[in-house]
Design a protein around this motif. Structure first.
Motif, mmCIF file in Angstrom:
data_model
loop_
_atom_site.group_PDB
_atom_site.id
_atom_site.type_symbol
_atom_site.label_atom_id
_atom_site.label_comp_id
_atom_site.label_asym_id
_atom_site.label_seq_id
_atom_site.Cartn_x
_atom_site.Cartn_y
_atom_site.Cartn_z
ATOM 1 N N LEU A 20 1.038 -1.200 0.157
ATOM 2 C CA LEU A 20 0.034 -0.286 -0.062
ATOM 3 C C LEU A 20 0.799 1.401 0.111
ATOM 4 O O LEU A 20 0.004 2.728 0.196
ATOM 5 N N THR A 21 2.007 1.059 0.027
ATOM 6 C CA THR A 21 2.835 2.577 0.145
ATOM 7 C C THR A 21 4.135 2.350 -0.687
ATOM 8 O O THR A 21 5.007 2.669 -0.765
ATOM 9 N N ARG A 22 3.453 1.769 -2.162
ATOM 10 C CA ARG A 22 4.830 1.464 -2.626
ATOM 11 C C ARG A 22 5.783 2.967 -3.613
ATOM 12 O O ARG A 22 6.514 3.386 -4.022
ATOM 13 N N ILE A 23 4.620 4.257 -3.148
ATOM 14 C CA ILE A 23 4.566 5.318 -3.657
ATOM 15 C C ILE A 23 4.522 6.099 -2.896
ATOM 16 O O ILE A 23 3.785 6.009 -1.717
ATOM 17 N N GLY A 24 5.246 7.676 -2.663
ATOM 18 C CA GLY A 24 4.813 8.058 -1.682
ATOM 19 C C GLY A 24 6.011 8.597 -0.930
ATOM 20 O O GLY A 24 7.030 7.383 -0.547
ATOM 21 N N VAL A 25 5.661 9.900 0.196
ATOM 22 C CA VAL A 25 6.632 10.395 1.277
ATOM 23 C C VAL A 25 5.319 9.842 2.235
ATOM 24 O O VAL A 25 4.716 9.223 2.315
ATOM 25 N N TRP A 26 6.114 8.343 3.189
ATOM 26 C CA TRP A 26 5.723 8.277 3.891
ATOM 27 C C TRP A 26 6.541 8.410 5.805
ATOM 28 O O TRP A 26 7.670 7.791 5.793
ATOM 29 N N ALA A 27 5.703 9.000 6.861
ATOM 30 C CA ALA A 27 7.564 9.068 7.746
ATOM 31 C C ALA A 27 8.212 9.246 7.018
ATOM 32 O O ALA A 27 9.132 8.868 7.928
ATOM 33 N N ALA A 28 8.541 10.322 6.226
ATOM 34 C CA ALA A 28 9.819 11.076 6.157
ATOM 35 C C ALA A 28 10.866 10.279 4.975
ATOM 36 O O ALA A 28 12.237 10.493 5.326
#
Length: 172
Positions: free
Chosen positions: A67-75
């Protein structure tokens, strides 16, 4: 590396206004190579540095790779999260997700317990049960106890303390 999702690590929630919700375009730039996308990624990382749920967000992002293959998550960027997952697997083993979930559960249980009171200092045996005449009657047991304390005090050898002697200066 594909990692299964962890239902024991819930999606982080917060009642405060978060930058990822007010400026979502910073956290999921369409073109990652452009200068404006790099600026958005840097803004997102700065916003995460003061976020109250950044730790929980990182745990969720690491345990939900699909679910988190792209983007910024928790810096963190996708590449950084992949590196972190590999390091966690090397350190904690293939069951690293459950290891993190168990550690979180232990921390929740520890934080839920009320603090333990400090132990009371040990009283001298002579004063273990003080007599309080304004609260208790003088019973036969208390009288016997008082007699024993007196006998103990009177039978202990006492050494007289030497009196200081005066030194007189002789006149020359």
């Amino acid at each position: 590396m594909t990692s299964p999702t962890a239902p024991s690590i819930p999606f982080p929630r917060s009642t405060t206004r978060l930058a990822c919700r007010t400026n979502p375009h910073w956290f999921a730039p369409e073109r990652t190579g452009s200068p404006s996308a790099r600026q958005d990624i840097e803004r997102a990382k700065r916003a995460c540095s003061g976020c109250p749920i950044a730790t929980d967000c990182l745990k969720w992002a690491l345990t939900h790779a699909d679910l988190t293959r792209i983007g910024v998550w928790a810096a963190t960027t996708p590449r950084q999260r992949t590196q972190l997952r590999h390091r966690l697997e090397n350190r904690l083993g293939p069951d690293w997700i459950n290891a993190i979930a168990r550690a979180d559960e232990r921390a929740r249980q520890r934080d839920a317990r009320p603090p333990q009171p400090a132990p009371a200092p040990q009283a001298h045996p002579m004063w273990a049960h003080p007599y309080q005449p304004w609260r208790e009657p003088l019973t036969a047991d208390r009288q016997q106890h008082n007699r024993e304390l007196l006998k103990q005090a009177l039978t202990q050898p006492t050494t007289p303390t030497p009196r200081p002697t005066r030194i007189r200066a002789e006149a020359y």
